[in-house]
Write a protein that holds these residues in place. Structure first.
Motif, PDB file in Angstrom:
ATOM      1  N   MET A 509      -8.199 -38.062  28.266  1.00  0.00           N
ATOM      2  CA  MET A 509      -8.513 -36.943  29.155  1.00  0.00           C
ATOM      3  C   MET A 509      -9.521 -37.385  30.220  1.00  0.00           C
ATOM      4  O   MET A 509      -9.401 -37.027  31.403  1.00  0.00           O
ATOM      5  CB  MET A 509      -9.091 -35.780  28.338  1.00  0.00           C
ATOM      6  N   SER A 512      -7.824 -39.238  33.028  1.00  0.00           N
ATOM      7  CA  SER A 512      -7.107 -38.341  33.930  1.00  0.00           C
ATOM      8  C   SER A 512      -8.056 -37.632  34.894  1.00  0.00           C
ATOM      9  O   SER A 512      -7.764 -37.496  36.086  1.00  0.00           O
ATOM     10  CB  SER A 512      -6.300 -37.310  33.131  1.00  0.00           C
ATOM     11  N   VAL A 513      -9.194 -37.173  34.387  1.00  0.00           N
ATOM     12  CA  VAL A 513     -10.175 -36.513  35.254  1.00  0.00           C
ATOM     13  C   VAL A 513     -10.678 -37.495  36.313  1.00  0.00           C
ATOM     14  O   VAL A 513     -10.803 -37.159  37.504  1.00  0.00           O
ATOM     15  CB  VAL A 513     -11.346 -35.949  34.419  1.00  0.00           C
ATOM     16  N   PHE A 516      -8.161 -37.887  39.083  1.00  0.00           N
ATOM     17  CA  PHE A 516      -8.157 -36.778  40.039  1.00  0.00           C
ATOM     18  C   PHE A 516      -9.315 -36.911  41.034  1.00  0.00           C
ATOM     19  O   PHE A 516      -9.150 -36.684  42.231  1.00  0.00           O
ATOM     20  CB  PHE A 516      -8.249 -35.439  39.304  1.00  0.00           C
TER      21      PHE A 516
END
Length: 629
Positions: A509, A512-513, A516
């Motif tokens: 996770m 992924s952050v 972004f």
């Protein structure tokens, strides 16, 4: 190595340049034959594709980082690729991975680097009016543009774009009935790549011919900037390797459409045996990776050449080991053709053959290490100027070191067999090729933006862009090494079905952050780029106090680059902070006879030869004046 034919070319192209003022909008901006405008076309098209490729990666990072998230809100964009329970369709996930890889490797890094900077800089830095063939140059861009249109259309067809990974291995790519992405999407992928290869070959022929034949007086190969050496050798690699990918794609088309069995044998679908016998998918792997590994250096070499120029200019020092840098690039060029099978250690190849490719793979680390050492020694005790271009160049060196170290692990077949299909390879590949090359591209844009558009990009936004991107890239790809060693398989749609992977859910996770945030940083660059193009501070003729020829042209050079005679070259391009010199830079166009206070002993001997060049130049000038009168 200056010859009489370059002077003749200079006269003819000067006459041609005098008649360039009749261009209209279409011939100047669309179907242009001006190398500078074609370079800008490649750059803007590459930026468009970078946005598309980045958005695709965000979609699958969304799936990987938040596998239980309800994605129903994406249905207006993705339509049927969102399942009834609000999840991303698994087959579309593979298509996202395929298209992301294809777009970033070919349409962004290959075309964005070589297409932009080879076109823009080669004539300007060697002292030529234009490319050897302006028409072929124009065709090169429009083949690339058409290729992009076909690839873009494939994103919207009902059965989805090509699926099978960016390497499109058979049998998934060879059998239309294998999966939805093996149908029309794969056909469009093959058409697009064929057009792209045609574009690359046209460009490569032009770049090589221009460098060999159109150098200005005095511009010997020993006086070429390292950027030109990099673009020249990149074109040689592309010219020798891209036709092999074309042959691989052609045989794939035969298997798909004409019933041949180059890559197919003993295939069963739904329990029914297909008639194909005698083929081997490993043949495709050999053909693909014979282009695939040189492709790494087709992308990296231009970025390394740009970095050489930017670091030397902003260190205010001569590049360390000029000849060693050229020899290392020659070594990389040769060795890049004999290491392709290290991508195939898991294909069942003979272990003895694997050991040969392992040995060659480890050897190619030597010229790469030479380049890194020379960058670091150029930076050492230099009078560093931290422009955005300089920061991105230093960032490239950082990625090249950290990503290259993991390449030593993967070059060892015994270790690679364990790590090959894990995220360790994804991390290595993205650091050493993807991120390093992208930083080289950014360094080039920031450094030559004043020459492209006559204006300066905002340095403060450039610093923010660099630091967010630099930190973000490491936050994305460094953790991938750990989850790769833990056994996380690449190309998998979800890890939630594996008990061993549950402990890494938070780390995934986090990746992924970070992805972004890193993508968001590129929006700062986009604003800076397009705003500065029209509203940026007007640039001076030589804002970086650089030595190379492109900075001797007017602020907005017309088609033909120099309004009068092309200047002659008298020295190498890295005379920075020379002892005894009045300035900390001496342009290539300054005669040695004009700087007796800083000449080295061997340079004093060249003054006589230099006087002959000046006399020839004056004779040409007199001849032109008499012709005009």
């Amino acid at each position: 190595m200056a010859t009489a034919h370059t002077a003749t070319h200079s006269e003819a192209s000067h006459d041609h340049h005098e008649h360039e003022h009749h261009e209209n909008f279409i011939t100047k901006y669309i179907f242009t034959q001006d190398h500078k405008m074609i370079g800008k076309q490649f750059l803007v098209t590459g930026i468009f594709w970078a946005i598309i490729g980045g958005l695709l990666s965000l979609l699958f990072r969304l799936q990987l980082g938040f596998p239980d998230m309800d994605l129903e809100w994406l249905r207006p964009i993705l339509g049927g690729w969102i399942t009834t329970d609000g999840r991303l369709d698994p087959e579309f996930y593979l298509a996202l991975v395929t298209m992301h890889g294809t777009i970033m490797v070919f349409f962004v890094l290959t075309a964005g680097l070589s297409g932009t900077f080879s076109n823009f800089l080669i004539p300007l830095q060697i002292g030529a009016r234009d490319m050897a063939s302006g028409f072929m140059n124009m065709l090169s861009y429009w083949f690339f543009f058409t290729s992009g249109v076909v690839m873009f259309i494939s994103l919207f067809i009902e059965t989805g774009p090509a699926s099978g990974g960016w390497v499109v291995y058979p049998p998934l790519s060879a059998l239309e009935q294998a999966m939805p992405g093996s149908g029309l999407g794969m056909t469009l992928w093959l058409i697009a790549m064929t057009l792209f290869i045609a574009s690359s070959l046209l460009g490569g022929i032009n770049y090589i011919t221009t460098v060999i034949n159109l150098r200005t007086k005095g511009m010997s190969f020993s006086k070429l900037p390292l950027t030109i050496w990099a673009f020249f050798l990149t074109a040689v690699i592309g010219l020798l390797s891209f036709p092999v990918l074309f042959s691989a794609a052609l045989l794939l088309v035969f298997d798909r459409s004409f019933g041949t069995s180059f890559y197919l044998s003993d295939i069963y679908i739904g329990g029914e045996a297909l008639p194909n016998t005698g083929g081997s998918p490993v043949l495709y792997q050999h053909l693909f990776w014979f282009l695939g590994h040189p492709e790494v250096y087709i992308v990296l070499l231009p970025a390394l050449g740009i970095t050489s120029e930017v670091i030397a200019t902003n260190s205010r020092k001569p590049i360390f080991g000029y000849k060693a840098m050229i020899i290392s690039m020659l070594g990389i060029t040769i060795l890049s053709f004999v290491v392709w099978a290290h991508h195939m250690f898991v294909s069942g190849m003979n272990p003895f053959l694997g050991s040969i490719f392992m040995f060659l793979t480890l050897i190619i680390a030597i010229p790469s290490a030479v380049k890194v050492f020379n960058y670091l020694t150029t930076l050492w005790r230099g009078n560093l100027i931290f422009t955005p271009g300089m920061l991105f160049s230093i960032g490239l060196v950082s990625f090249f070191i950290s990503g290259g170290l993991t390449g030593i692990f993967l070059g060892n077949s015994a270790i690679d067999i364990q790590l090959h299909d894990t995220y360790f390879v994804v991390a290595h590949f993205h650091l050493v090729m993807g991120s390093a090359s992208f930083f080289g591209l950014m360094a080039g844009v920031y450094h030559w933006f004043p020459k492209m558009f006559g204006r300066m990009m905002d340095a403060r936004l450039g610093y923010i862009h660099f630091w967010l991107t630099f930190i973000g890239v490491y936050l994305v790809f460094f953790p991938m090494h750990y989850i790769g060693i833990a056994g996380f398989p690449r190309r998998y749609y979800s890890w939630t079905g594996f008990e061993f992977s549950n402990m890494y859910t938070d780390l995934n996770m986090f990746v992924s952050v970070a992805a972004f945030i890193t993508f968001g940083a590129q929006l700062i660059f986009l604003f800076n780029f397009f705003y500065s193009m029209y509203r940026g501070r007007v640039a001076s003729l030589n804002p970086w106090r650089s030595n190379t020829l492109e900075w001797t042209t007017p602020l907005h050079p017309a088609h033909g680059n120099w309004p009068g005679e092309i200047p002659s070259v008298f020295r190498w391009p890295y005379d920075y902070s020379k002892p005894g010199a009045k300035e900390d830079f001496i342009p290539q166009t300054v005669p040695l006879s004009a700087t007796p206070e800083s000449n080295l002993p061997h340079e004093q001997e060249l003054v006589k030869l230099e006087k002959e060049i000046i006399a020839d130049e004056e004779a040409v000038l007199v001849a032109n004046e008499s012709k005009e009168s």
